[in-house]
Design an enzyme around this catalytic site. Structure first.
Site, PDB file in Angstrom:
ATOM      1  N   ASP A 187       9.851  47.866 -21.202  1.00 50.03           N
ATOM      2  CA  ASP A 187       9.406  46.511 -20.910  1.00 50.03           C
ATOM      3  C   ASP A 187      10.628  45.743 -20.394  1.00 50.03           C
ATOM      4  OD1 ASP A 187       6.939  44.422 -22.579  1.00 50.03           O
ATOM      5  OD2 ASP A 187       7.948  44.212 -20.663  1.00 50.03           O
TER       6      ASP A 187
HETATM    7  C1  GLC Z   1       6.435  41.346 -19.756  1.00 48.39           C
HETATM    8  C2  GLC Z   1       5.375  41.943 -20.669  1.00 48.39           C
HETATM    9  C3  GLC Z   1       4.743  43.194 -20.141  1.00 48.39           C
HETATM   10  C4  GLC Z   1       4.665  43.125 -18.636  1.00 48.39           C
HETATM   11  C5  GLC Z   1       6.089  43.158 -18.106  1.00 48.39           C
HETATM   12  C6  GLC Z   1       6.138  43.060 -16.586  1.00 48.39           C
HETATM   13  O1  GLC Z   1       7.530  40.920 -20.519  1.00 48.39           O
HETATM   14  O2  GLC Z   1       5.784  42.193 -22.012  1.00 48.39           O
HETATM   15  O3  GLC Z   1       3.453  43.302 -20.750  1.00 48.39           O
HETATM   16  O4  GLC Z   1       3.937  44.229 -18.125  1.00 48.39           O
HETATM   17  O5  GLC Z   1       6.902  42.142 -18.675  1.00 48.39           O
HETATM   18  O6  GLC Z   1       5.659  41.834 -16.160  1.00 48.39           O
END
Ligand code: GLC
Length: 737
Positions: free
Chosen positions: A280
């Protein structure tokens, strides 16, 4: 002589390349040309500027692409923009390796469907698969290769704002929904031009943060992890999910992004996952804040060793991997494995043949927000609505009546498409007022008043309330549209008070004092504590955030053009003190007994939720016969037919979701008082009856015993059936060893 000739003809009839898959050869040859820096470059992902989904933004990501240091870009979409970025990669880098574009297509791309928690209330797996397929159609037409979905985190704590993004509290239902969404996004043919790669997230157990506070630690027994929180990830992977995203949280002190047991032992060795793992947003950098890495170099080493393949928005791999390899702190073979997984995904998408095949403006035009998407948006929105209460059958409304349409959601278009609404155009969303006016078709009268701000930021709102009360007094019925603004759920949006904002509750009290019947229409991204609302509203319609066709779908239900059939996939508490609250609880050694002091209870509230898992009313009634079993003793290898006859005993046709639960009464480990094991959606004409059955097998009875072995144990079981997790008919049987 004949025999050798036949053998020769047989052997030469197979194409030679079938022996060595083309993809493996291509990638092996490509990797042989790549420098270490180019390989590491494939393991880096940076965000473009079309959405902000995290703290840091790397402004010079285009330069990084030119230097061959980027494998993927997130938050870039649109055939034109993705083509422009792809051009940089395939025309300016030495090996011309195409980028893979990832984006959060969570509940629709441009046409927005209900938030996932809302859509899960339809209990309609085919419908949810179609939502994912249509979202993929639009996204893939606009340059997106890969969605960071489905989010399958089990959540039993409504304080956690991301409960909005999942499929509720139950691992069995959550697993079926995860499978449906993966099938919808990916289809059967990898790299089809109307599908995207799926990414099951957030691995793992992100939905169980202590105190419901986003990003907080997760700590639970291995049995709870394996029985409650892991199943939907495993289901998504078994359904073919191409990628996995690591979660921000630690599990018992080990952050997922550095968790070798999770990412390698469990995911790769036990679950045989072959795709790639992305972190993430800046999760590798955050290993330092977690306190498991002293610096960025150690954070890099931990993440790569654990099994991370692609780093999101961190830039640490480029900085640190070469030195870590030189110092023999990282094995180069690990890098090669990660790069191969990433290149395989690009190959399967057909990007080496044609890097621009998803970035064609002409192709996009007839697909985006086309009729099939808009029709589906209304259908899935209607089916996601849950009728929580309907005293005196106040609903459906009569078109000829005078309706006072009041509340901050009456004209709202932005919030009704919810959070994580991707490229959704909220200006195209149908508000409640537009939907109701369209549905009444000139009959009756609608008077409107805002009544309250969405969130009271300017002191008292007496003027707004007084105007609303005046309008209500001249109406036959009040339709009151209240709820949370969309930013109160989703990421980094935990709340300690899971209620309708207080200023809106003041409006409810004032309208209740008029004595007029009130239909409360709720807009929210989490279960709310609705004690006051349940006391003051005659009917309560849970609409979540229904997306682009919100107003039409709600009006379809309010006027009875569609008989609501939604059922909750999360428990609604009476108040926050009960949280976490869910249906699959243990009996304990002192189950509640009103006649005994020393039993498990609260002094100031019931143990019972306000609305239980599986709850949802209809404009008709369904009655259940006793549960019939095909045998009262079950042996290994046998199946047990569990059946119940459901009757539509009301005055109109309707749909019911028949739910089946089990309870293992005595085992070496105490078992939940009920666990969902099957359901069936049936449509019954008024007066019609139908037998509904499910075949129970030993697989449905398994659990992790004291030795953590996934097994069954002989003994008595209860099996229950009903229209929600509380009002159930039951029967018992004995499992024989
Ligand atoms: C965010 C979220 C995740 C998302 C990623 C990309 O922090 O936690 O669910 O897919 O970043 O946007």
């Amino acid at each position: 002589m004949i025999r050798p000739l036949i053998l020769f003809l047989f052997l030469t009839s197979f194409p030679v390349h079938a022996a060595v898959p083309k993809m493996d050869t291509f990638i092996t040859q490509l990797m042989a040309k790549m420098t270490l820096e180019e390989k590491i470059g494939q393991m880096e992902q940076y965000t473009a500027e079309m959405a902000v989904t995290g703290n840091s933004i790397k402004g010079d990501y285009r330069d990084e692409i030119i230097k061959g240091r980027v494998g993927s870009i997130l938050n870039a979409h649109g055939a034109k923009f993705t083509r422009e970025l792809q051009k940089i990669a395939v025309e300016n880098t030495r090996l011309k390796i195409p980028l893979i574009f990832g984006y959060d297509v969570i509940h629709g791309f441009k046409t927005i469907f209900p938030i996932p928690l809302g859509e899960s209330s339809s209990w309609d797996l085919k419908l949810m698969e179609k939502s994912a397929r249509l979202a993929a159609n639009e996204a893939a037409a606009e340059g997106v290769h890969w969605t960071f979905a489905p989010m399958v985190d089990i959540a039993r704590d409504p304080r956690w704002g991301r409960i909005a993004e999942g499929a509720g509290e139950d691992p069995w239902l959550g697993s079926r929904i995860a499978e449906a969404r993966v099938r919808g996004f990916q289809g059967d043919v990898p790299g089809a031009q109307d599908r995207v790669l799926a990414c099951v997230k957030h691995f793992a157990a992100y939905g169980a943060p202590i105190a419901g506070r986003d990003y907080n630690s997760v700590d639970m027994s291995e049995r709870e992890l394996r029985e409650t929180y892991l199943p939907p990830y495993a289901a998504a992977i078994n359904a073919g999910a191409a990628t996995v995203m690591t979660s921000f949280n630690d599990i018992a002190g080990v952050p997922s992004t550095a968790n070798e047991w999770l990412l390698t032992d469990l995911l790769r060795r036990q679950w045989k996952f072959k795709g790639f793992v992305v972190t993430d947003y800046t999760a590798v950098n955050e290993l330092i804040q977690h306190g498991v890495a002293a610096d960025e170099k150690q954070a890099t080493q931990l993440a790569v060793r654990a099994g991370v393949d692609l780093e999101m928005q961190g830039g640490l791999f480029t900085k640190n991997v070469p030195a870590l390899i030189k110092e023999h702190k990282l094995n180069r073979a690990l890098i090669d494995k990660s790069v191969r997984r990433i290149l395989e995904a690009k190959y399967k998408l057909g990007l080496f043949n044609d890097p621009y095949r998803f970035s064609d403006e002409q192709r996009a035009q007839p697909i985006v927000m086309a009729r099939d998407k808009m029709e589906h948006a209304r259908e899935v929105a209607r089916r996601s609505i849950v009728l929580l209460k309907n005293s005196r059958s106040l609903l459906p409304l009569k078109r000829a009546s005078t309706i006072a349409l009041i509340g901050p959601f009456v004209d709202n278009q932005r919030d009704v498409i919810g959070n994580w609404s991707a490229a959704g155009d909220w200006k195209k969303a149908v508000s409640l007022a537009v939907g109701i006016n369209a549905a009444r078709a000139g009959q009756g009268k609608i008077v409107t008043a805002q009544g309250a701000e969405l969130v009271d930021s300017k002191g008292s709102t007496d003027a707004l309330i007084n105007e609303a009360v005046t309008k209500a007094k001249n109406a036959d019925v009040v339709v009151l549209a209240l709820g949370e603004p969309e930013w109160m759920s989703g990421e980094a949006a935990s709340r300690t008070r899971v209620r309708v904002p207080e200023n809106q509750q003041a409006l409810l009290r004032a309208l209740h004092a008029t004595g007029k019947p009130i239909v409360l229409v709720l807009f929210n991204g989490r279960p709310l504590a609705l004690e006051l609302e349940n006391e003051m509203a005659d009917a309560i319609v849970e609409t979540w955030f229904l997306g682009t066709q919100s107003g039409h779908a709600i009006a379809d239900v309010l006027f009875g053009d569609y008989n609501p059939a939604g059922k909750l996939t999360v428990t609604f508490p009476v108040n926050e003190g009960q949280i976490p609250i869910y249906y699959a609880t243990k009996l304990t050694g002192r189950p509640f007994n009103a006649k005994s002091k020393y039993t498990s209870k609260y002094l100031d509230a019931s143990n019972e939720p306000l609305f239980p898992f599986g709850w949802g009313l209809s404009y008709t009634n369904f009655t259940y016969s006793s549960v019939q079993l095909s045998r009262d003793r079950l042996r290994p290898g046998q199946k047990l037919k569990v059946s119940v006859t459901v009757t539509n005993s009301g005055a109109r046709d309707g749909e019911e979701t028949v739910q089946f639960y089990i309870h293992d009464l005595v085992a070496s480990v105490s078992r939940p008082v009920k666990q969902l094991r099957s359901f069936a959606k049936i449509f019954l004409k008024k007066g019609e009856s139908r037998e509904v059955a499910f075949e129970l097998s030993l697989e449905d009875l398994k659990f992790y015993n004291q030795a953590m072995k996934w097994t069954t144990e002989p003994g008595r079981f209860k099996v229950m059936a009903g229209g929600n997790s509380r009002d159930l008919k039951e029967a018992s049987f004995t499992l024989i060893n």
